[in-house]
Design a protein around this motif. Structure first.
Motif, PDB file in Angstrom:
ATOM      1  N   PRO A 283      22.050  62.316 -18.669  1.00  0.00           N
ATOM      2  CA  PRO A 283      23.205  62.415 -19.573  1.00  0.00           C
ATOM      3  C   PRO A 283      24.023  63.672 -19.351  1.00  0.00           C
ATOM      4  CG  PRO A 283      21.240  61.724 -20.784  1.00  0.00           C
ATOM      5  CD  PRO A 283      20.780  62.128 -19.410  1.00  0.00           C
ATOM      6  N   HIS A 288      30.815  58.440 -16.861  1.00  0.00           N
ATOM      7  CA  HIS A 288      31.318  57.405 -17.755  1.00  0.00           C
ATOM      8  C   HIS A 288      30.428  56.170 -17.687  1.00  0.00           C
ATOM      9  CE1 HIS A 288      34.857  59.663 -18.712  1.00  0.00           C
ATOM     10  NE2 HIS A 288      35.277  59.692 -17.457  1.00  0.00           N
ATOM     11  N   ASP A 289      30.340  55.463 -18.787  1.00  0.00           N
ATOM     12  CA  ASP A 289      29.503  54.268 -18.843  1.00  0.00           C
ATOM     13  C   ASP A 289      29.899  53.257 -17.774  1.00  0.00           C
ATOM     14  OD1 ASP A 289      28.120  55.324 -20.955  1.00  0.00           O
ATOM     15  OD2 ASP A 289      29.176  54.172 -22.498  1.00  0.00           O
ATOM     16  N   GLU A 290      31.199  53.121 -17.528  1.00  0.00           N
ATOM     17  CA  GLU A 290      31.659  52.152 -16.536  1.00  0.00           C
ATOM     18  C   GLU A 290      31.105  52.488 -15.152  1.00  0.00           C
ATOM     19  OE1 GLU A 290      35.795  50.378 -14.561  1.00  0.00           O
ATOM     20  OE2 GLU A 290      35.888  52.011 -16.034  1.00  0.00           O
ATOM     21  N   CYS A 292      28.393  54.266 -14.498  1.00  0.00           N
ATOM     22  CA  CYS A 292      26.944  54.027 -14.532  1.00  0.00           C
ATOM     23  C   CYS A 292      26.626  52.543 -14.365  1.00  0.00           C
ATOM     24  CB  CYS A 292      26.348  54.560 -15.830  1.00  0.00           C
ATOM     25  SG  CYS A 292      26.365  56.362 -15.971  1.00  0.00           S
ATOM     26  N   ASP A 293      27.407  51.702 -15.027  1.00  0.00           N
ATOM     27  CA  ASP A 293      27.191  50.256 -14.921  1.00  0.00           C
ATOM     28  C   ASP A 293      27.449  49.769 -13.496  1.00  0.00           C
ATOM     29  OD1 ASP A 293      26.566  50.190 -17.596  1.00  0.00           O
ATOM     30  OD2 ASP A 293      28.527  49.446 -18.233  1.00  0.00           O
ATOM     31  N   ARG A 294      28.510  50.271 -12.866  1.00  0.00           N
ATOM     32  CA  ARG A 294      28.840  49.860 -11.501  1.00  0.00           C
ATOM     33  C   ARG A 294      27.758  50.312 -10.529  1.00  0.00           C
ATOM     34  NH1 ARG A 294      34.517  52.357 -10.442  1.00  0.00           N
ATOM     35  NH2 ARG A 294      34.229  51.390  -8.368  1.00  0.00           N
ATOM     36  N   THR A 296      24.624  50.961 -11.243  1.00  0.00           N
ATOM     37  CA  THR A 296      23.390  50.223 -11.539  1.00  0.00           C
ATOM     38  C   THR A 296      23.434  48.835 -10.918  1.00  0.00           C
ATOM     39  OG1 THR A 296      23.037  51.466 -13.586  1.00  0.00           O
ATOM     40  CG2 THR A 296      21.906  49.335 -13.369  1.00  0.00           C
TER      41      THR A 296
END
Length: 304
Positions: A283, A288-290, A292-294, A296
């Protein structure tokens, strides 16, 4: 690509192997491993595809980002293939030879080196090759029958390594900016490699997780050698594990020559690494969450 009559007629090696991976992917130790095979000539980082001509490569790009020894891998390769030596005098003559061939396209330079390495299979890796579309396209267009080894590493450990490697340069205004750049670099480099390899026949490329190769080299080296159609005799595998015997291990008599990961070159014995863990981004990096999602999703597609 501009037609080069000299290049088209010189019969340079038809099927080199290019290892594609972003920086901090264990690519230097991987080349050192594979170079232990008697039929493989593993180059240090040459950076040849980052420029169109030798003049551009050794001239305006010679002091890349404040690291004047970034091109020393190319110097070492030229010296080794021309003279079988990497001593100071041989390297100096290699620099002089490059200065006399500034008009050559860099693809012709690569042809020249591949030709000298014959009959061994040429294996080259420069993380910069996958750093932008034009550089990777130059490599693939120059060698339409080449094979490609896509080396991947867990995104979290890669990020930590990139932070450690990039922070001393002081090019980022904050640690958060550094983390964002490192994340984008990992994602874009692998996405670029995946997209470039997708149209190729399955036999032309292979993907390997660095953690698998370095944790179980006796399992994975035979698989890579089978793909390359090279002998995988157990005695050869034993020899390949002696990465300190790679002709480009170490940093030369001056202690200043590179051509790969400096940490590995200074201590080039094969060492165990940790198995990849869960995909959990720190953290404190502020990603950004976006993103991290990409990352992952891409990591899952790569087998993590």
């Amino acid at each position: 690509m501009t037609f080069d009559p000299v290049r088209e007629s010189d019969g340079a090696g038809a099927e080199p192997v290019f290892l594609l991976a972003p920086a901090r992917s264990y690519s230097t130790v991987t080349v050192a491993l594979l170079s232990g095979h008697p039929d493989v000539y593993g180059f240090p980082e040459t950076l040849v595809f980052t420029a169109a001509t030798v003049g551009e490569l050794v001239g305006e790009r010679a002091e890349w980002a404040g690291f004047p020894l970034r091109l020393s891998g190319l110097w070492r390769a030229v010296a080794d293939l021309h003279e079988g030596s990497q001593d100071d005098d041989a390297v100096a003559r290699a620099l002089a030879w490059l200065a006399d061939h500034t008009e050559w396209p860099t693809t012709r330079l690569m042809d020249h080196l591949i030709g000298l390495a014959r009959p061994r299979v040429s294996l080259e890796k420069s993380p910069d090759t996958s750093s932008d579309d034009a550089t990777l396209a130059r490599c693939m267009a120059a060698y339409p029958r080449a094979r490609f080894l896509h080396l991947v590493r867990h995104p979290v450990t890669t990020q930590r390594s990139l932070h450690e490697h990039w922070r001393p340069a002081g090019r980022f205004r904050s640690d958060q900016a550094l983390a964002a750049a490192a994340a984008a670099f990992w994602h874009s480099s692998h996405r670029r490699i995946i997209d470039a390899l997708a149209p190729l026949p399955a036999g032309r490329w292979m993907r390997v997780r660095a953690e698998d190769l370095l944790t179980e080299p006796r399992v994975w080296l035979p698989r890579i050698l089978a793909w390359l159609k090279l002998d995988d005799d157990p005695q050869i595998i034993d020899r390949m594990l002696l990465t300190e015997n790679w002709r480009f291990a170490g940093t030369g008599r001056s202690g200043a020559l590179l051509g790969g990961d400096p940490k590995f070159l200074r201590s080039p014995a094969l060492r165990p690494i940790s198995a990849p863990g869960p995909i959990v981004f720190d953290p404190s990096w502020g990603l950004h969450d976006e993103m991290c999602d990409r990352m992952t999703a891409l990591a899952h597609s790569l087998g993590y």
